[in-house]
Design an enzyme around this catalytic site. Structure first.
Site, mmCIF file in Angstrom:
data_model
loop_
_atom_site.group_PDB
_atom_site.id
_atom_site.type_symbol
_atom_site.label_atom_id
_atom_site.label_comp_id
_atom_site.label_asym_id
_atom_site.label_seq_id
_atom_site.Cartn_x
_atom_site.Cartn_y
_atom_site.Cartn_z
ATOM 1 N N GLU A 99 0.875 -1.086 0.048
ATOM 2 C CA GLU A 99 -0.039 -0.066 0.035
ATOM 3 C C GLU A 99 0.747 1.300 -0.012
ATOM 4 O O GLU A 99 1.918 1.200 0.484
ATOM 5 C CB GLU A 99 -0.904 -0.038 1.233
ATOM 6 C CG GLU A 99 -1.829 1.246 1.382
ATOM 7 C CD GLU A 99 -2.903 1.469 0.215
ATOM 8 O OE1 GLU A 99 -2.541 2.456 -0.453
ATOM 9 O OE2 GLU A 99 -3.674 0.639 -0.155
ATOM 10 N N ASP A 135 -8.462 1.733 -7.917
ATOM 11 C CA ASP A 135 -9.163 2.973 -8.357
ATOM 12 C C ASP A 135 -9.466 2.447 -9.842
ATOM 13 O O ASP A 135 -8.887 2.001 -10.474
ATOM 14 C CB ASP A 135 -8.139 3.939 -8.398
ATOM 15 C CG ASP A 135 -8.523 5.239 -8.664
ATOM 16 O OD1 ASP A 135 -9.757 5.284 -9.454
ATOM 17 O OD2 ASP A 135 -8.105 6.291 -8.054
ATOM 18 N N THR A 187 -16.285 -5.594 3.102
ATOM 19 C CA THR A 187 -15.781 -4.282 3.770
ATOM 20 C C THR A 187 -17.073 -3.486 4.319
ATOM 21 O O THR A 187 -17.967 -3.666 3.873
ATOM 22 C CB THR A 187 -14.935 -3.135 2.987
ATOM 23 O OG1 THR A 187 -15.678 -2.911 1.750
ATOM 24 C CG2 THR A 187 -13.739 -4.279 2.289
ATOM 25 N N GLU A 231 -18.351 -1.809 1.299
ATOM 26 C CA GLU A 231 -19.099 -2.957 0.261
ATOM 27 C C GLU A 231 -20.603 -2.876 0.850
ATOM 28 O O GLU A 231 -21.214 -3.058 0.079
ATOM 29 C CB GLU A 231 -18.363 -3.857 0.105
ATOM 30 C CG GLU A 231 -18.962 -5.039 -0.624
ATOM 31 C CD GLU A 231 -18.053 -6.136 -1.060
ATOM 32 O OE1 GLU A 231 -18.486 -7.247 -1.776
ATOM 33 O OE2 GLU A 231 -17.005 -6.308 -0.121
#
Length: 229
Positions: free
Chosen positions: A85, A135, A208, A211
């Site tokens: 990340e 993205d 998530t 989500e």
């Protein structure tokens, strides 16, 4: 200290470094837990030595705030995970979770995932690779920034061992369809969906909060799982 030096050549990136503001907890985690969980992007590692064992190795590309990765690591202690990340607040949040839950089967790169794959992940070494909600770069002029491109999939296929898999998920249908088309053209990978399209979310991928909110609002999510012969 968390290294931010980059020694790799510049190229079109699939991300923008929006560092954001670190919370006190994230800053504390970066200062106190990076030595335990962090990996230097300029160093070569024997990952069996890093984890102290020989175990299946999975990579998660762009883990966001790390909630899903921490959940998967806790639920699958027999698997070792490398999270990649670029955003420090997300790295700090994952470090907090790992320390709180005393998880030992995760290590972290704070760096460009493509460069880590190119330079630091050996060929034929990964049992799995995850790319959850990248993205989508929805504007046509930005499509070149999408991480899922033929070159990226060709690189990733080299890193997977025989029987290894790549699992991508998106809540943006045009990008999901783009990923399906790109993956379907990679001759080294095969779609695990019998229908040749999208898959149901497997149990190992946690939902998530983002989500869950989208599902309540009627938004779709598309999963893709391709395996290497």
């Amino acid at each position: 200290m968390l290294s931010t030096e980059v020694s790799f050549p510049r190229k079109i990136q699939s991300f923008i470094r929006r560092q954001g503001r670190l919370t006190a907890g994230q800053q504390h985690a970066l200062e106190h837990h990076w030595k335990t969980y962090g990996l230097d992007p300029n160093a070569d590692y024997d990952f069996a030595g890093v984890f102290g064992r020989h175990a299946p190795l999975c990579v998660e590309i762009g883990f966001g705030n790390g909630e899903s990765l921490a959940q998967m690591a806790a639920a699958n202690p027999e698997i070792d995970y490398i999270g990649i990340e670029v955003h420090r607040p997300g790295v700090g949040h994952l470090l907090m979770l790992l320390a709180e839950r005393n998880l030992t089967n995760v290590r972290i790169y704070c760096h460009d995932a493509v460069e880590i794959l190119e330079k630091r992940i050996p060929n034929d070494s990964l049992s799995g690779a995850h790319l959850f909600f990248p993205d989508p770069w929805p504007k046509k002029k930005h499509h070149k920034r999408r991480i899922v491109q033929p070159g990226f999939i060709a690189l990733l296929s080299k890193k997977l061992k025989a029987g290894g898999y790549f699992h991508a998920a998106s809540d943006w249908q045009p990008y999901a369809e783009h990923m399906l088309a790109v993956l379907s053209e990679q001759e080294k990978l095969a779609n695990t969906s019998e229908a040749g399209g999208f898959c149901e979310r497997p149990a190992y991928r946690p939902l998530t909060k983002f989500e869950q909110r989208g599902i309540r609002l009627g938004h779709g999510v598309w999963d893709l799982i391709f395996s290497k012969a």
